[in-house]
Design a protein around this motif. Structure first.
Motif: not given
Ligand SMILES: [Zn+2]
Length: 536
Positions: A90, A119, A192, A220, A250, A414
């Protein structure tokens, strides 16, 4: 020809062949690089052994307790650990890889493969982008996921609505194309915009496409704070109903009120695996996260449609007060961790003097007492100015270590490829792997060295289906890191992030030395690595 004559003939032929092979080799040694006197940790998690490793071309030619053959270069590594180069599943490496194609921050920690497109965000089309990376000439290897958010945005923009059947088909087609371009699987960022507008069933439909083509799903999650348990359940469900390996990326527990929930989330992962769902985790070893101030401190509904729509809402008094109330809540309970000092600005393109400053300081700088309410107003002001990326100190060390120790957790940064000295990035970009080896293995003894290396090499390689990397084995690609286990450590901090890791002595990518004696070499042997469904 009778059998004995035939055998004799073969013997003569093979002797001639050997002579033909050997006579020029009087000048050409059998190995290009011979690393001697290593403590070999092969990546599988098994115990280390003492020995030598020989490289020919881009592969590991031989591993043995002692290799005496001649080599173009022989290096005595004096008992240092020799391990497979680390694979970071990632990264946001496209931030910076074209400016800093050597990716020093990663290579100096022993990372030899970077995986992008996390993500839910990847270039579309992916193939063109990967061609540009290949053409740039980079030091580490580079691969990518295809991002669900980017696919959705390409088809229906940033709207909060369901797709029509035709639009869903179009999304399936884009995921298929991403896989054919070489993605390793589908990533999502359901936290997001626009991922957050995506119903679970829609993600599953796209996951099915990636899974049928051999890809994985990596997420994510929708929420890493109060709804983290439901989010892990959703990530497992997407793997289970999409019929593909699924990964919580993560993994962390944000917000004091939620600390300790990793006990439950890890149990859920174990339970899912027990019933046959291939669920795994990755993690970076820090108690702070990093993302945009807007993404972290604004409600999703306020961001629908993109920046112009957000600005309009912020100028409407009723909407603004609703947004402000939610920002206050997020500062209290989630990424703000109850104190504006926990929010640190990482990069503000419109005023770089703010890079690294804390939200309480910035609030004071505007002549306000740094209460949560005033800090919320400052956050909204920052967003109006153009926004910043931020660092959020709201994770507990207990959760971090519990997740780190879990057998299904691999290490991933990340991070990105910073331009040295510019902005104020999260230190994970410079320190993730070295921090695990220094702080969590040597100092805190949270796990063994062999286990930590497994989490950085063979485990992510297996996840990605990289059959010829991640394990030190004869015939595998020669991606190698050599480091001193007594001194390896991260030096990048939240105050001074631009500091390289220490203790790594040699890094080899595809058989070529890329880092040695504290310096990057001029070699750029990194390759674009492609996923299981690539068509060309
Ligand atoms: Zn993320």
């Amino acid at each position: 020809m009778p059998p004995c004559r035939r055998a004799l003939g073969l013997l003569v032929v093979s002797t001639l062949l050997m002579l033909a092979m050997w006579s020029p080799s009087a000048q050409t040694p059998p190995y290009d690089l011979l690393l001697k006197n290593a403590r070999i940790v092969d990546g599988t998690g098994g115990p280390s052994s003492s020995g030598d490793v020989a490289v020919r071309g881009d592969v590991i030619a031989r591993i043995a307790p002692r290799i005496d053959g001649a080599a173009a270069r022989t290096v005595d590594v004096a008992g240092h650990v020799l391990a497979p180069g680390f694979i970071d599943i990632h990264t946001h490496a496209r931030r910076g890889i074209f400016d800093v194609p050597t990716a020093d921050n990663y290579v100096r920690q022993g990372v030899t493969t970077l995986i992008e497109g996390p993500d839910g965000s990847s270039p579309i089309p992916l193939g063109e982008f990967l061609d540009r990376v290949a053409a740039r000439g980079i030091t580490p290897n580079f691969g990518s996921m295809v991002g669900q958010g980017s696919v959705r945005q390409a088809v229906i923009g940033l709207a909060d609505r369901k797709p029509t059947p035709a639009e869903l088909d179009q999304m399936r087609r884009l995921v298929r194309q991403g896989m054919e371009d070489g993605a390793f699987g589908l990533s999502s960022g359901l936290f997001y915009v626009p991922g957050t507008f995506t119903p679970t069933a829609e993600v599953i439909e796209l996951a099915k496409v990636a899974g049928a083509m051999g890809g994985i799903y990596i997420s994510h999650m929708r929420d890493e704070a109060s709804q983290v348990v439901a989010s892990v359940r959703e990530t497992i469900e997407i793997g289970e109903r999409g019929h593909l390996p699924t990964q919580v990326t993560h993994h962390k527990i944000i917000g004091k009120a939620n600390w300790g929930k990793s006990v439950e989330t890890l149990r859920m992962i174990d339970d899912a695996r027990a019933r046959g769902v291939d669920a795994t985790i990755d993690q970076y070893p820090y108690t702070a996260s990093s993302t945009g101030i807007g993404a972290a401190l604004l409600p999703a509904w306020a961001q629908e449609g993109g920046r112009d729509s957000l600005m309009k809402r912020m100028q409407t008094p009723s909407a603004r007060s609703e947004i402000r109330a939610e920002t206050i809540r997020l500062l209290k309970e989630e990424r703000g961790g109850g104190d504006p000092h926990n929010v640190q600005l990482a990069r503000c393109s419109w005023d770089s003097s703010l890079d690294g400053r804390r939200l309480d300081e910035v609030t004071k700088g505007r002549g306000l007492t740094p209460t949560i309410e005033n800090a919320a107003d400052t956050a909204l002001w920052i967003i109006e100015q153009g926004g910043c990326s931020g660092i959020f100190h709201a994770i507990s060390e207990d959760d971090l270590q519990r997740i780190l120790k879990h057998p299904q957790t691999m290490i991933a940064s990340d991070g990105e490829v910073p331009i040295f000295g510019q902005a104020h990035p999260h230190p994970r970009s410079y320190g993730t792997n070295a921090r695990v080896l220094g702080r969590y293995v040597r100092e805190l003894k949270v796990m063994t060295l062999e286990n930590a290396i497994y989490k950085m090499s063979a485990f992510p390689a297996k996840r990605l289906g990289l059959a010829d990397r991640g394990i030190l084995r004869e015939g595998n690609k020669a991606d190698i890191v050599v480091f001193d286990p007594a001194t390896v450590r991260d030096t990048a901090t939240f105050e001074q992030p631009h500091q390289y890791a220490e203790g790594v002595s040699i890094v080899v990518v595809n058989g070529q030395v890329v880092f040695e004696n504290g310096k990057m070499t001029s070699a750029r042997p990194g390759r674009v690595l492609y996923g299981p469904a690539r068509k060309r």
